[in-house]
Design an enzyme around this catalytic site. Structure first.
Site, mmCIF file in Angstrom:
data_model
loop_
_atom_site.group_PDB
_atom_site.id
_atom_site.type_symbol
_atom_site.label_atom_id
_atom_site.label_comp_id
_atom_site.label_asym_id
_atom_site.label_seq_id
_atom_site.Cartn_x
_atom_site.Cartn_y
_atom_site.Cartn_z
ATOM 1 N N ASN A 163 0.846 -1.188 0.000
ATOM 2 C CA ASN A 163 0.000 0.000 0.000
ATOM 3 C C ASN A 163 0.893 1.254 0.000
ATOM 4 O O ASN A 163 1.563 1.556 0.986
ATOM 5 C CB ASN A 163 -0.897 -0.065 1.254
ATOM 6 N N ASP A 219 -1.039 -3.945 10.143
ATOM 7 C CA ASP A 219 -2.407 -4.251 9.728
ATOM 8 C C ASP A 219 -3.330 -3.319 10.490
ATOM 9 O O ASP A 219 -3.177 -3.125 11.701
ATOM 10 C CB ASP A 219 -2.775 -5.711 9.996
ATOM 11 N N LYS A 223 0.331 3.943 2.743
ATOM 12 C CA LYS A 223 0.891 3.564 4.039
ATOM 13 C C LYS A 223 2.394 3.774 4.062
ATOM 14 O O LYS A 223 2.946 4.257 5.038
ATOM 15 C CB LYS A 223 0.682 2.058 4.223
HETATM 16 P P1 ITT Z 1 -0.954 -3.893 3.028
HETATM 17 O O1 ITT Z 1 -1.586 -5.122 3.631
HETATM 18 O O2 ITT Z 1 -0.290 -4.164 1.727
HETATM 19 O O3 ITT Z 1 -0.069 -3.164 3.976
HETATM 20 P P2 ITT Z 1 -3.721 -2.915 2.940
HETATM 21 O O4 ITT Z 1 -4.354 -1.803 2.150
HETATM 22 O O5 ITT Z 1 -4.251 -4.300 2.760
HETATM 23 O O6 ITT Z 1 -2.133 -2.848 2.684
HETATM 24 P P3 ITT Z 1 -4.599 -2.967 5.722
HETATM 25 O O7 ITT Z 1 -5.101 -4.357 5.534
HETATM 26 O O8 ITT Z 1 -3.761 -2.678 6.904
HETATM 27 O O9 ITT Z 1 -3.779 -2.474 4.438
HETATM 28 O O10 ITT Z 1 -5.761 -1.912 5.768
HETATM 29 C C1 ITT Z 1 -7.083 -2.267 5.563
HETATM 30 C C2 ITT Z 1 -7.868 -1.139 4.982
HETATM 31 O O11 ITT Z 1 -8.129 -0.198 6.020
HETATM 32 C C3 ITT Z 1 -7.168 -0.329 3.882
HETATM 33 O O12 ITT Z 1 -7.362 -0.908 2.614
HETATM 34 C C4 ITT Z 1 -7.876 1.012 4.010
HETATM 35 O O13 ITT Z 1 -9.107 0.989 3.346
HETATM 36 C C5 ITT Z 1 -8.139 1.104 5.496
HETATM 37 N N1 ITT Z 1 -7.110 1.909 6.162
HETATM 38 C C6 ITT Z 1 -5.939 1.468 6.690
HETATM 39 N N2 ITT Z 1 -5.258 2.479 7.234
HETATM 40 C C7 ITT Z 1 -6.016 3.594 7.060
HETATM 41 C C8 ITT Z 1 -5.856 4.951 7.379
HETATM 42 O O14 ITT Z 1 -4.765 5.399 8.001
HETATM 43 N N3 ITT Z 1 -6.821 5.797 7.040
HETATM 44 C C9 ITT Z 1 -7.926 5.384 6.414
HETATM 45 N N4 ITT Z 1 -8.154 4.125 6.052
HETATM 46 C C10 ITT Z 1 -7.210 3.229 6.373
#
Ligand code: ITT
Length: 199
Positions: A9, A68, A12
């Site tokens: 991501n 996560d 992130k």
């Molecule tokens: P990686 O596993 O590759 O790190 P991901 O997008 O799958 O990336 P997560 O599973 O940690 O990341 O995040 C789940 C979802 O939560 C992500 O797709 C976003 O929609 C949301 N999210 C995570 N962090 C956020 C933030 O700081 N602000 C707003 N939404 C967020």
């Protein structure tokens, strides 16, 4: 200090690099030859963060960490939680996820929610977990262009703006990820991390 961050991501990555500052150089999976999607199949944030970090450690043998994150909404019994990325569809469709969240909260007055981040670190083969959370509420309409994911719908406690209306520095200073990564940084400063390609 170079260390691998097990994420695909880009938003992130940018946030975490900003939180850690220039003393850390983050390396992403692709840069160490890991191009496939890293599995996250657990039912908890901690479990998924560990699964991602372990996956990368097994492939590379190098120090690494993973994050996560989930958005937990009280009126929805903690949903979307660990399923935040795939709330509306199997893909990471931020827009569809936001629309579904607003639909599921239509007419609901209790808008309380929190973001929670679990960070798993593997350093010299040992595992460590760090956690951060921020409380707030879900707005009734999106506001702001910054951030990513659910940011346009999340207003942190004590603030008038959503995360998407704040500067990256302002979000990072109070966010779930900012808090978890600050703990990680303090730990790394104390214990050190190495990036050795000959291991
Ligand atoms: P990686 O596993 O590759 O790190 P991901 O997008 O799958 O990336 P997560 O599973 O940690 O990341 O995040 C789940 C979802 O939560 C992500 O797709 C976003 O929609 C949301 N999210 C995570 N962090 C956020 C933030 O700081 N602000 C707003 N939404 C967020």
């Amino acid at each position: 200090m170079k260390i691998i961050f097990a994420t695909n991501n880009a938003h992130k990555l940018q946030e975490v690099q900003q939180i850690l500052g220039p003393a850390y150089e983050l390396v992403i999976p692709r840069q160490c030859g890991v191009t496939e999607e890293i599995p996250e199949e657990q039912e908890t944030l901690e479990g998924n963060a560990l699964q991602k970090a372990r996956y990368l450690y097994e492939r590379t043998g190098l120090d690494c960490f993973a994050d996560d994150t989930g958005l937990e909404v009280r009126a929805l019994s903690g949903a979307p939680g660990v399923h935040s990325a795939r709330y509306a569809t199997q893909g990471h469709d931020f827009e569809a996820n936001r629309q579904l969240l607003l639909r599921n909260l239509e007419g609901v007055t209790d808008r309380a929610a929190r973001f929670r981040t679990a960070v798993a670190l593997i350093l010299d083969g040992r595992e460590y977990l760090f956690e951060g959370e921020v409380r707030g509420e879900i707005t009734t309409a999106p506001a702001g262009e910054g951030g990513f994911g659910y940011d346009p719908l999340f207003r942190p406690e004590g603030h008038e703006e959503t995360f998407a209306q704040m500067s990256p520095e302002a979000k990072n200073s109070i966010s779930h990820r900012g808090r978890a990564v600050a703990k990680l940084a303090a730990f790394l400063t104390e214990h050190g991390a190495s990036y050795k390609t000959d291991r």
